[in-house]
Enzyme design. Structure first.
Site, PDB file in Angstrom:
ATOM      1  N   SER A 238     -23.341 -27.752  25.678  1.00  0.00           N
ATOM      2  CA  SER A 238     -21.950 -27.319  25.650  1.00  0.00           C
ATOM      3  C   SER A 238     -21.318 -27.543  27.014  1.00  0.00           C
ATOM      4  O   SER A 238     -21.960 -28.015  27.940  1.00  0.00           O
ATOM      5  CB  SER A 238     -21.866 -25.848  25.263  1.00  0.00           C
ATOM      6  OG  SER A 238     -22.365 -25.054  26.317  1.00  0.00           O
ATOM      7  N   LYS A 239     -20.070 -27.197  27.095  1.00  0.00           N
ATOM      8  CA  LYS A 239     -19.310 -27.490  28.309  1.00  0.00           C
ATOM      9  C   LYS A 239     -19.940 -26.925  29.576  1.00  0.00           C
ATOM     10  O   LYS A 239     -19.856 -27.522  30.639  1.00  0.00           O
ATOM     11  CB  LYS A 239     -17.884 -26.952  28.175  1.00  0.00           C
ATOM     12  CG  LYS A 239     -17.050 -27.791  27.237  1.00  0.00           C
ATOM     13  CD  LYS A 239     -15.583 -27.426  27.326  1.00  0.00           C
ATOM     14  CE  LYS A 239     -14.797 -28.070  26.198  1.00  0.00           C
ATOM     15  NZ  LYS A 239     -14.957 -27.334  24.921  1.00  0.00           N
ATOM     16  N   ARG A 240     -20.570 -25.773  29.453  1.00  0.00           N
ATOM     17  CA  ARG A 240     -21.122 -25.200  30.680  1.00  0.00           C
ATOM     18  C   ARG A 240     -22.282 -26.016  31.222  1.00  0.00           C
ATOM     19  O   ARG A 240     -22.740 -25.802  32.332  1.00  0.00           O
ATOM     20  CB  ARG A 240     -21.518 -23.742  30.434  1.00  0.00           C
ATOM     21  CG  ARG A 240     -22.786 -23.567  29.669  1.00  0.00           C
ATOM     22  CD  ARG A 240     -22.959 -22.142  29.155  1.00  0.00           C
ATOM     23  NE  ARG A 240     -23.523 -22.154  27.821  1.00  0.00           N
ATOM     24  CZ  ARG A 240     -24.817 -22.262  27.602  1.00  0.00           C
ATOM     25  NH1 ARG A 240     -25.659 -22.347  28.600  1.00  0.00           N
ATOM     26  NH2 ARG A 240     -25.282 -22.295  26.376  1.00  0.00           N
TER      27      ARG A 240
END
Length: 464
Positions: A238-240
RNA sequence: GUCCCCAUCGUCUAGCCUGGCCCAGGACACCUGCCUUUCACGCAGGCGACAGGGGUUCAAAUCCCCUUGGGGACGCCA
């Protein structure tokens, strides 16, 4: 042309991310490998979240990666009439029914089921009501209450699901639009799709879709579910975890071929081979060697693959890509860059680094910035003496070749009984403005040319 | 909670279907050395895994079962 038809069906609610890119790649490869067709469909039945901007961005990423599709691009939003025809057919044949349960009611059913430690499902209370169309009513699929549905996954093998696990899914929303599961089945069938390769998150949808195929009396395609890509912490990427979209990798300076190579190799293998040309990928690709467990995305390995591609390219091929990362207004001819690039190839990880390493080449002697600390440390009086003498000798060197330059320097060293160390740093600093730069000294000089080399050395002599 | 899926070095993986060639091979990363005018490249070497437990078998990483761990799905999203 075989009858193989595969597809990629992104929904334009975001950029093309690397997981999607990889499944697209697998589908594309399967089609190309079998000389079949690869079609692209935009799943935009959710009109709130889908945008044309994202569609364009996805298309751009596909093109950047070199994934080409056959025939017209298809938009689900333009086929609502078709979907409705089949929903009506399902209604007529008793495979679907109208339902007037409210969202609140259904939520309550699900909560109750959870409390009773059952799977949260719609309880089918409208199944036998025989109500017709009406305000705020949806059409639900009448799923079988017993038996089981099975399929042989191309990647995971046989999968069996009890029909009682599935509830009566909605086919047509209260606003009249079709839902995903119905649209997918209608599209895949009408497009003649023979193998559906998609993300692992769809395994649970497959038995539902098979039920629809059966109710419509259609042949069922083969399915294959590609495992997820995980972040370093083994959680769904995911984005993190950093860069997610293909576009971001383009912006970081990766070569599309390298990204393709890395992505395909993540979850697929062909013996011990790591680097594949596009032609090899098409020749060797098979679903048998697709792994069935999730894989962790490893930027370090992507970097390595990218380096391999940079090293393997002819310098001229790297010019256009590298130019995108050169500072605004940088003056560099193709001829000059072609000479510089070989020095960069063994050292750079991506286009951006290549551009960054090139900075000192692209300014004239009078504008070159010298690293102050290095100047203070390296340009000792003795070093400057060496520099001046070397400058004179290089000026007198009419050949100006790698060999002649080497002769000039080693000759000087021998005369003065010095080690190379005595002139290595001073000369590098003089011509590059820093003590660390790509390339051997003589190569650097040859790339800049005699005039520029001398100009820089002369200017350096005035610095300390 | 319920259902589905998965499980080989830190990571990507080969091998597993068709048990013996595997006291497990390659690659990335990491470490050491060599090369060397910086930084790299390159070369040589090193570290390092069959999740655990039961079976089946002369023989199991490979077949079966259980446990544990991980992931996914349960939407009028796709």
């Amino acid at each position: 042309m075989s009858n193989t038809v595969t597809r990629f069906a992104p929904s334009p609610t975001g950029h093309l991310h690397i997981g999607g890119a990889r499944t697209a790649l697998f589908s594309w490869l399967l089609a190309r490998r079998n000389n079949g067709k690869f079609v692209l469909r935009i799943e935009d039945t959710d009109q709130q979240r889908s945008t044309q901007e994202y569609t364009d961005a996805i298309l751009d990423s596909m093109k950047w990666l070199g994934i080409d599709w056959d025939g017209e691009l298809m938009y689900q939003s333009k086929r609502f009439d078709l979907y409705n025809t089949y929903i009506d057919q399902l209604l007529e044949t008793g495979h679907a029914y109208w339902c007037d349960c409210t969202t609140e009611q259904v939520d309550a059913m699900r909560e109750k089921a959870m409390l009773e430690k059952r799977k949260p499902k719609y309880d089918g209370s409208c199944r036998e009501k025989n109500i017709g169309p009406g305000e705020n009513r949806v059409v639900r699929f009448k799923a079988p209450l017993d038996g089981h549905t099975s399929f042989n996954d191309m990647i995971k093998g046989p999968i069996v699901v009890e029909n009682t696990e599935m509830d009566d899914m909605i086919l047509r929303r209260s606003d009249g639009t079709p839902t995903y599961n119905l649209a997918v089945v209608v599209d895949d069938h009408t497009m003649g799709v023979t193998e559906v390769l998609r993300g692992d998150d769809h395994v649970n949808n497959t038995p539902r879709q098979i039920l629809i195929y059966k109710a419509l009396g259609w042949d069922i395609p083969r399915f294959g579910h590609v495992p997820m890509i995980l972040g370093p912490d083994k959680k769904k990427l995911s984005k993190r975890h950093g860069a997610l979209s293909v576009m971001e990798y383009e912006k970081m300076g990766y070569l599309p071929e390298a990204v393709v190579n890395y992505l395909v190799r993540l979850g697929w293998s062909h013996g011990d081979q790591e680097i594949f040309s596009k032609e090899e990928l098409i020749e060797f690709f098979d679903t048998e060697h697709l792994g069935n467990s999730p894989s962790v995305f490893d930027t370090k390995k992507l970097d390595w693959v990218n380096c391999e591609y940079i090293k393997a390219k002819a310098p001229a091929e790297l010019i256009p890509g590298m130019r995108n990362f050169l500072p605004e207004g940088a003056e560099a001819s193709d001829e000059y860059l072609e000479k510089i690039i070989p020095l960069l190839q063994p050292r750079a990880t991506n286009y951006k680094e290549m551009a960054d390493m090139t900075d000192f080449f692209l300014v004239s002697a009078d504008k070159l910035e010298y690293d102050e600390k290095s100047v203070a440390k390296v340009f000792t009086p003795e070093a400057l003496d060496h520099l001046k003498e070397l400058t004179a000798r290089i000026e007198a060197d009419s050949e100006f070749t790698h060999d002649s330059l080497e002769a000039v320097h080693t000759g000087y060293l021998a005369e003065k009984e010095l080690k190379f160390k005595a002139i290595g740093q001073p000369v590098r600093l003089a011509i590059c403005g820093k003590v660390q730069s790509p390339g051997g000294l003589y190569d650097l000089m040859l790339v800049m040319g005699k005039a520029e080399t001398l100009a820089r050395m002369k200017r350096a002599a005035t610095l300390a």
